[in-house]
Design an enzyme around this catalytic site. Structure first.
Site, mmCIF file in Angstrom:
data_model
loop_
_atom_site.group_PDB
_atom_site.id
_atom_site.type_symbol
_atom_site.label_atom_id
_atom_site.label_comp_id
_atom_site.label_asym_id
_atom_site.label_seq_id
_atom_site.Cartn_x
_atom_site.Cartn_y
_atom_site.Cartn_z
ATOM 1 N N SER A 193 -34.466 11.506 28.879
ATOM 2 C CA SER A 193 -34.452 10.088 29.266
ATOM 3 C C SER A 193 -33.263 9.398 28.598
ATOM 4 O O SER A 193 -33.007 9.614 27.403
ATOM 5 C CB SER A 193 -35.755 9.430 28.808
ATOM 6 O OG SER A 193 -35.692 8.044 29.040
ATOM 7 N N GLY A 194 -32.560 8.561 29.365
ATOM 8 C CA GLY A 194 -31.357 7.922 28.832
ATOM 9 C C GLY A 194 -31.606 6.913 27.721
ATOM 10 O O GLY A 194 -30.878 6.855 26.736
ATOM 11 N N THR A 244 -40.420 9.850 32.386
ATOM 12 C CA THR A 244 -41.737 9.968 33.026
ATOM 13 C C THR A 244 -41.620 10.705 34.350
ATOM 14 O O THR A 244 -42.413 11.591 34.661
ATOM 15 C CB THR A 244 -42.335 8.554 33.241
ATOM 16 O OG1 THR A 244 -42.487 7.937 31.954
ATOM 17 C CG2 THR A 244 -43.671 8.607 33.937
ATOM 18 N N THR A 249 -30.564 7.579 46.582
ATOM 19 C CA THR A 249 -29.165 7.380 46.210
ATOM 20 C C THR A 249 -29.035 7.389 44.692
ATOM 21 O O THR A 249 -29.793 6.706 43.989
ATOM 22 C CB THR A 249 -28.648 6.049 46.788
ATOM 23 O OG1 THR A 249 -28.822 6.107 48.203
ATOM 24 C CG2 THR A 249 -27.183 5.825 46.455
ATOM 25 N N ASN A 308 -43.242 11.822 19.938
ATOM 26 C CA ASN A 308 -42.736 10.459 19.876
ATOM 27 C C ASN A 308 -43.432 9.602 18.832
ATOM 28 O O ASN A 308 -42.881 8.607 18.380
ATOM 29 C CB ASN A 308 -42.849 9.781 21.252
ATOM 30 C CG ASN A 308 -44.181 10.012 21.908
ATOM 31 O OD1 ASN A 308 -44.603 11.146 22.111
ATOM 32 N ND2 ASN A 308 -44.864 8.942 22.222
ATOM 33 N N CYS A 368 -46.004 2.821 24.938
ATOM 34 C CA CYS A 368 -46.856 2.789 26.125
ATOM 35 C C CYS A 368 -48.304 2.522 25.776
ATOM 36 O O CYS A 368 -49.052 2.018 26.572
ATOM 37 C CB CYS A 368 -46.754 4.109 26.876
ATOM 38 S SG CYS A 368 -45.089 4.731 26.896
HETATM 39 N N1 PLP Z 1 -41.764 11.606 26.830
HETATM 40 C C1 PLP Z 1 -41.669 11.162 25.575
HETATM 41 C C2 PLP Z 1 -41.870 12.118 24.454
HETATM 42 C C3 PLP Z 1 -41.385 9.819 25.332
HETATM 43 O O1 PLP Z 1 -41.294 9.386 24.067
HETATM 44 C C4 PLP Z 1 -41.193 8.950 26.434
HETATM 45 C C5 PLP Z 1 -40.966 7.505 26.215
HETATM 46 O O2 PLP Z 1 -41.534 6.892 25.327
HETATM 47 C C6 PLP Z 1 -41.289 9.472 27.723
HETATM 48 C C7 PLP Z 1 -41.581 10.806 27.895
HETATM 49 C C8 PLP Z 1 -41.089 8.607 28.925
HETATM 50 O O3 PLP Z 1 -39.733 8.296 29.098
HETATM 51 P P1 PLP Z 1 -39.321 7.037 30.010
HETATM 52 O O4 PLP Z 1 -39.588 5.815 29.203
HETATM 53 O O5 PLP Z 1 -37.861 7.256 30.296
HETATM 54 O O6 PLP Z 1 -40.134 7.102 31.238
#
Ligand code: PLP
Length: 396
Positions: A202-203, A75, A240, A154, A328
């Site tokens: 994203s990890g 994000t 940091t 996603n 989300c």
């Molecule tokens: N972008 C996509 C396509 C995602 O699927 C997600 C998480 O569901 C994100 C961004 C956000 O990642 P994070 O959960 O690390 O903030």
């Protein structure tokens, strides 16, 4: 009575930390805990671990180490890419192009900019969720400063024609960002040939912990600082650095790259088996997303006449942990913006189920999942007024 076996099938929401990643991180919490900005030995040791992780992540996508910037999550990377470019190029123009099926991290960043006077074009997608590169070409104007199109969706797993879209952006000298959060580690990404300027990662989607991400910024890309603070991340992102998580992220990304062929084979076999069996066993069911240009682990169905939330609750009872869309938005009763954008009417968009396989998924779980779905869908349809109306209409 034996306890129901729990089967986790929501790897697009998040993944468990793999043991190799835990092993790489653990010594850093208590032994190599120094601050990379400290000059003494312990600090410099942490700095070396940080820079080594940066290099290893860069190698995964054929980038230069100095083009990788660590963030706190996907994000943040999306926010930085979009708002950072918008701010850096505001004198050049205030028009941004994105698609209707982006993650909310992108859509809401664009909305925030719209409130400040930027103009946003939200491109349509086709019934499979693909953006037409020619639509990008047509939408570009002299004041367009940024195009942001995700690499893979996603919810429905559709993979976008990023190389073609990037080539069009390059031709028009427009900065191109792609959210690669779901694509990373699942499909190859090579920035030495792919015409992208910014990529978000994203990890926790690839077996590293939650709370670590990265933004690839191609050398020469104009982007404003997002997080004001110290001189970390080449003065561009204060704070940091989260060294243990960053090291874990590098380890997880490397493993995903090394195992990509094997994982793709395993996951796509499960995916295709589930798709075939469910479409055969459950009438009035639609597969959402592209049939072939699709993430290897993603399945997304719409079951007509019923509610996705009810399917999830009953699946949970049978031991299956799945999702109705993105993590989300689950919890909200609005239908998925992605399913509406691919043309599903509200009632069909409500009856959706996302299954995303992962490393631990097993072929033997598929038959039990299909059996459970057959029971659940039939029970829910039995009490569905929509289904009753459909049957009445059919009988004339
Ligand atoms: N972008 C996509 C396509 C995602 O699927 C997600 C998480 O569901 C994100 C961004 C956000 O990642 P994070 O959960 O690390 O903030």
């Amino acid at each position: 009575m034996s306890a129901t076996k729990r089967v986790y099938l929501d790897h697009a929401a998040t993944t468990p930390v793999r043991p190799e990643v835990m092993d790489a991180m653990l010594p850093i919490f208590q032994e190599h805990f120094g601050n990379p900005s400290s000059f003494y030995h312990r600090g410099q040791e942490a700095k070396r671990l940080l820079e080594d992780a940066r290099q290893r992540i860069a190698t995964c996508i054929q980038a230069q180490a100095h083009e990788i910037y660590f963030t706190s999550c996907g994000t943040e990377s999306d926010n930085w890419a979009i708002k950072g470019v918008a701010r850096a190029l505001e004198k050049k123009g205030r028009h941004i192009i994105t698609s209707k099926i982006e993650h909310h991290a992108v859509l809401h960043s664009c909305e925030a900019l719209a409130a400040q006077g930027y103009e946003i074009t939200y491109l349509d997608v086709d019934a499979d969720g693909r953006v037409d590169p020619q639509a990008v070409r047509q939408a570009i104007r002299p004041d367009t400063i940024l195009v942001s199109i995700m690499m893979a969706n996603n919810e429905i797993g559709t993979i976008q024609p990023i190389a073609e879209i990037g080539a069009i952006c390059q031709e028009h000298k427009v900065t191109f960002h792609s959210d690669a959060v779901q694509a990373a580690g699942a499909i190859p990404i090579d920035v030495s040939t792919l015409p992208v300027d910014l990529l978000s990662f994203s990890g926790h989607k690839l077996y590293a912990p939650k709370g670590v991400g990265a933004l690839y910024i191609r050398r020469g890309t104009r982007i404003a600082t997002f997080m004001d603070g110290g001189a970390q991340e080449r003065n561009r992102r204060g704070g940091t650095e989260n060294v243990p998580y960053i090291v874990g992220f590098a380890k997880a990304f490397e493993l995903a790259m090394a195992e990509m062929a094997e994982n793709t084979k395993h996951l796509s076999a499960l995916r295709d088996d589930l798709i075939e069996k469910v479409l055969k066993a459950v009438p009035h069911t639609r597969l959402n997303g592209h049939l072939t240009e699709r993430l290897p682990n993603n399945v997304n169905f719409s079951f007509e006449f019923i509610e996705g939330e009810s399917i999830l609750i009953m699946l949970d009872h049978f031991g299956f942990e799945c999702s109705s869309g993105s993590a989300c938005t689950s919890g909200s009763l609005d239908p998925s913006h992605v399913l509406l954008a691919i043309g599903l009417p509200h009632e069909k968009a409500h009856g959706s189920l996302r299954v995303t396989f992962g490393k631990s998924s097993e072929a033997e779980d598929i038959d039990r999942l299909v059996e459970s779905l057959v029971k659940i869908v039939s029970r829910l349809r039995d009490i569905s007024p929509l289904y009753e109306a459909y049957l009445k209409e059919k009988q004339g």
